[in-house]
Design a protein around this motif. Structure first.
Motif, short mmCIF file in Angstrom:
data_model
loop_
_atom_site.label_atom_id
_atom_site.label_comp_id
_atom_site.label_asym_id
_atom_site.label_seq_id
_atom_site.Cartn_x
_atom_site.Cartn_y
_atom_site.Cartn_z
N ASN A 237 88.02 68.18 57.51
CA ASN A 237 87.03 65.91 57.33
C ASN A 237 88.86 65.69 56.35
O ASN A 237 88.62 64.28 56.08
N GLU A 238 88.64 66.57 54.89
CA GLU A 238 89.66 65.76 53.79
C GLU A 238 90.77 65.02 54.89
O GLU A 238 91.68 64.01 54.21
N GLU A 240 91.26 64.75 57.92
CA GLU A 240 91.41 63.57 58.85
C GLU A 240 91.33 61.77 58.39
O GLU A 240 91.71 61.42 58.54
N SER A 241 90.31 61.77 57.29
CA SER A 241 89.90 60.85 56.41
C SER A 241 91.64 60.15 55.95
O SER A 241 91.28 58.96 55.45
N GLY A 264 91.02 56.55 60.25
CA GLY A 264 90.97 57.42 59.28
C GLY A 264 89.55 57.92 58.38
O GLY A 264 88.64 57.57 57.80
N THR A 265 88.60 58.39 59.92
CA THR A 265 87.30 58.16 59.91
C THR A 265 87.71 59.72 60.90
O THR A 265 88.40 60.77 61.07
N VAL A 266 86.12 60.72 60.79
CA VAL A 266 86.62 61.96 60.77
C VAL A 266 85.37 62.00 62.37
O VAL A 266 84.61 61.60 62.92
#
Length: 321
Positions: A237-238, A240-241, A264-266
């Motif tokens: 998640n980190e 990807e964001s 910028g999203t997961v």
């Protein structure tokens, strides 16, 4: 269950569909004296054998220190699936060559991989192909791409990076590919360094052609071979964001299940399959990514559902040679 395996061109298609690539345009040169900068630029093949244009060692004339390097990570690597290779190639040279094109190729690797090879980049000014990839150096003199080979013979293969304009420097690196084998359990992210920068991968790209703080990574998942051909998930998640203009995460063992998000999203975890030695490899590419560490999580979706974690660190664009 048989592992779904459809070839290196599908993983290339995933990247191309997610982040379209644009071609490079050539520039013609006027007539000039043999050995001059203009002559060398107009005669790239002859220039490689003309001392006034360049040497073939990655060094300037007169015994200067190397001005261009190529590094492959991981190296050595253990082949996965049907003797496949997935690695990151980083070209590093002087910032004075910013905006120039560099072509990465390996005739030896192409000969060693009858299933095919390909070189992948998400930068707008790059051209990616089956036998070579051309990328544009950023303002720090750096460029990065992913190199993939299928059904490869183990051994050593020379990888070459050629500056496409005068002074036509060349850098050589050697990839050592080991045959598929059971390895120590865990998950590892590569590259872990960029030239003199030893704290992580340095982002590349700060122009439309060279990219925009692009990140390339491969993640190797290794577990007990008792789970051969079972699914494994990987997510971050980190990471990807961090990538504000999109990212893609996929694997050769299940290319149709690659995941991507536009900005910028997961997204959901990417799902692959473990080979007969309990190993899997995933490739990641992201655009406009923020520097910093990111936890990466791999989950074996069988047995006791073992989870492995690692930290992948991104370093802001910087000179690396």
């Amino acid at each position: 269950m048989k592992i779904r395996h459809h070839g290196v061109k599908l993983i290339a298609l995933v990247v191309v569909v997610s982040m379209p690539l644009l071609g490079l345009s050539g520039i013609a040169s006027a007539k000039a004296a043999k050995g001059s900068a203009k002559w060398c630029a107009a005669h790239p093949n002859l220039a490689k054998t003309t001392p006034a244009c360049s040497t073939s060692t990655g060094k300037g004339t007169g015994g200067d220190p190397p001005t261009i390097t190529v590094q492959i990570d991981p190296n050595p690597l253990v082949e996965t699936y049907q003797s496949d290779i997935v690695s990151v190639v980083q070209v590093e040279t002087s910032a004075s060559f910013a905006g120039d094109a560099v072509t990465v190729s390996s005739s030896q690797l192409s000969a060693s991989c009858p299933g095919g090879t390909t070189f992948l980049s998400v930068a707008a000014g790059a051209t990616s192909g089956d036998d070579s990839g051309t990328v544009i150096l950023d303002d720090d003199g750096n460029a990065t791409l992913i190199m993939v080979g299928e059904d490869c013979a183990p051994g050593s293969d020379v990888v070459e990076a050629d500056l496409d304009v005068a002074p036509y420097y060349t850098a050589l690196g050697t990839l050592v590919a080991e045959p598929p084998v059971v390895t120590t359990a865990g998950v590892s992210g590569y590259p872990t360094y960029s030239g003199v920068v030893t704290t992580g991968e340095v982002e590349t790209g700060d122009t439309a052609a060279s990219g925009n703080s692009d990140v390339y990574a491969v993640f190797y998942v290794e577990t007990d071979p008792v789970y051969a051909e079972q699914p494994v998930e990987i997510s971050s998640n980190e990471l990807e964001s961090r990538c504000g203009q999109g990212w893609v995460l996929g694997t050769l063992s299940n290319p149709g299940a690659a995941v991507s998000e536009p900005a910028g999203t997961v997204g959901p975890p990417a799902v692959g399959f473990l080979d007969d030695d309990g190993n899997a490899v995933f490739a990641f590419a992201g655009e406009s990514c923020a520097a910093g560490p990111s936890d990466v999580i791999a989950d074996v979706m069988a047995g006791t559902h073992t989870t492995y974690t690692t930290v992948f660190n991104i370093v802001a664009p910087a000179p690396t040679i």
